[in-house]
Design a protein around this motif. Structure first.
Motif, PDB file in Angstrom:
ATOM      1  N   ASN A  16       0.819  -1.213   0.000  1.00 57.36           N
ATOM      2  CA  ASN A  16       0.000   0.000   0.000  1.00 57.36           C
ATOM      3  C   ASN A  16       0.857   1.270   0.000  1.00 57.36           C
ATOM      4  O   ASN A  16       0.582   2.220   0.699  1.00 57.36           O
ATOM      5  CB  ASN A  16      -0.960  -0.022   1.203  1.00 57.36           C
ATOM      6  N   GLY A  17       1.912   1.271  -0.802  1.00 61.00           N
ATOM      7  CA  GLY A  17       2.797   2.427  -0.832  1.00 61.00           C
ATOM      8  C   GLY A  17       3.074   2.921  -2.226  1.00 61.00           C
ATOM      9  O   GLY A  17       2.510   2.437  -3.210  1.00 61.00           O
ATOM     10  N   LYS A  18       3.939   3.891  -2.312  1.00 63.94           N
ATOM     11  CA  LYS A  18       4.476   4.382  -3.578  1.00 63.94           C
ATOM     12  C   LYS A  18       5.975   4.106  -3.491  1.00 63.94           C
ATOM     13  O   LYS A  18       6.728   4.868  -2.901  1.00 63.94           O
ATOM     14  CB  LYS A  18       4.186   5.871  -3.770  1.00 63.94           C
ATOM     15  N   GLU A  30       3.462  -0.701  -5.818  1.00 71.48           N
ATOM     16  CA  GLU A  30       2.686  -0.557  -4.584  1.00 71.48           C
ATOM     17  C   GLU A  30       3.248  -1.387  -3.438  1.00 71.48           C
ATOM     18  O   GLU A  30       3.003  -1.084  -2.278  1.00 71.48           O
ATOM     19  CB  GLU A  30       1.245  -1.042  -4.809  1.00 71.48           C
ATOM     20  N   SER A  45      -0.014  -4.472  -4.547  1.00 72.61           N
ATOM     21  CA  SER A  45      -0.289  -4.962  -3.193  1.00 72.61           C
ATOM     22  C   SER A  45      -1.135  -6.225  -3.257  1.00 72.61           C
ATOM     23  O   SER A  45      -0.949  -7.154  -2.464  1.00 72.61           O
ATOM     24  CB  SER A  45      -1.013  -3.888  -2.371  1.00 72.61           C
ATOM     25  N   ASP A  62       0.727   3.018   3.930  1.00 72.26           N
ATOM     26  CA  ASP A  62      -0.325   4.037   3.946  1.00 72.26           C
ATOM     27  C   ASP A  62      -0.082   5.111   2.886  1.00 72.26           C
ATOM     28  O   ASP A  62      -0.116   6.308   3.170  1.00 72.26           O
ATOM     29  CB  ASP A  62      -0.427   4.648   5.341  1.00 72.26           C
ATOM     30  N   LYS A  63       0.222   4.658   1.664  1.00 75.09           N
ATOM     31  CA  LYS A  63       0.436   5.522   0.486  1.00 75.09           C
ATOM     32  C   LYS A  63       1.711   6.378   0.553  1.00 75.09           C
ATOM     33  O   LYS A  63       1.924   7.254  -0.266  1.00 75.09           O
ATOM     34  CB  LYS A  63      -0.779   6.437   0.235  1.00 75.09           C
ATOM     35  N   CYS A  64       2.560   6.134   1.543  1.00 73.28           N
ATOM     36  CA  CYS A  64       3.806   6.910   1.675  1.00 73.28           C
ATOM     37  C   CYS A  64       4.857   6.430   0.681  1.00 73.28           C
ATOM     38  O   CYS A  64       4.817   5.306   0.193  1.00 73.28           O
ATOM     39  CB  CYS A  64       4.364   6.794   3.091  1.00 73.28           C
TER      40      CYS A  64
END
Length: 144
Positions: A16-18, A30, A45, A62-64
């Motif tokens: 769940n990230g970049k 992801e 993910s 968390d999308k960080c």
């Protein structure tokens, strides 16, 4: 390890990230999964779930943004910075070059400490190594 027992892999999944991959064709993902400090998966993910088991530590980004690791190769960065502010004697191959370069530096930096020097004994053409007596005539009153 007991015979017949497999060594358990230590796994981590970052989801769940970049995640910056440094791959021109796919610069971001992801998720990334590692096992025993090796990357075993990079992608979505959703597909990362295929690599996750009960032994996997899952970290939700968390999308960080996640970047590749930056490893310190034992660099003395502060010391390196100070050396940029000091006299550079690395190219000096003789006593005369050494004295000339240091004298020029001392004339331009009156009343300031002279530190560093970074002279390189591997390019030195004479067996004699630098001595304080070489510079006394032009550094009197200047801390070196």
């Amino acid at each position: 390890m007991m015979p017949g027992k497999k060594k358990m892999k230590y796994k981590k999944a970052f989801i769940n990230g970049k995640i910056f991959t440094a791959d021109e064709k796919n610069p971001y993902a992801e998720a990334i999964v590692t096992a025993n400090d090796s990357i075993v998966y990079v992608g979505s993910s959703e597909t990362a779930n295929e690599y996750i088991d009960k032994y996997t530590e899952v970290i939700d980004l968390d999308k960080c943004l996640m970047l590749p690791g930056f490893i310190d190769s034992h660099a003395h960065t502060i010391l390196g910075g100070f050396s940029l502010l000091s006299v550079d004697l690395r190219e000096c191959k003789s006593k005369n070059e050494f004295k000339t370069k240091l004298a020029e530096y001392a004339r331009k930096h009156i009343d300031k400490w002279i530190t560093g020097g970074n002279w390189n004994h591997q390019v030195w053409e004479i067996p004699e190594l630098p001595a304080k007596e070489w510079i006394d005539e032009f550094t009197l009153g200047t801390p070196v």
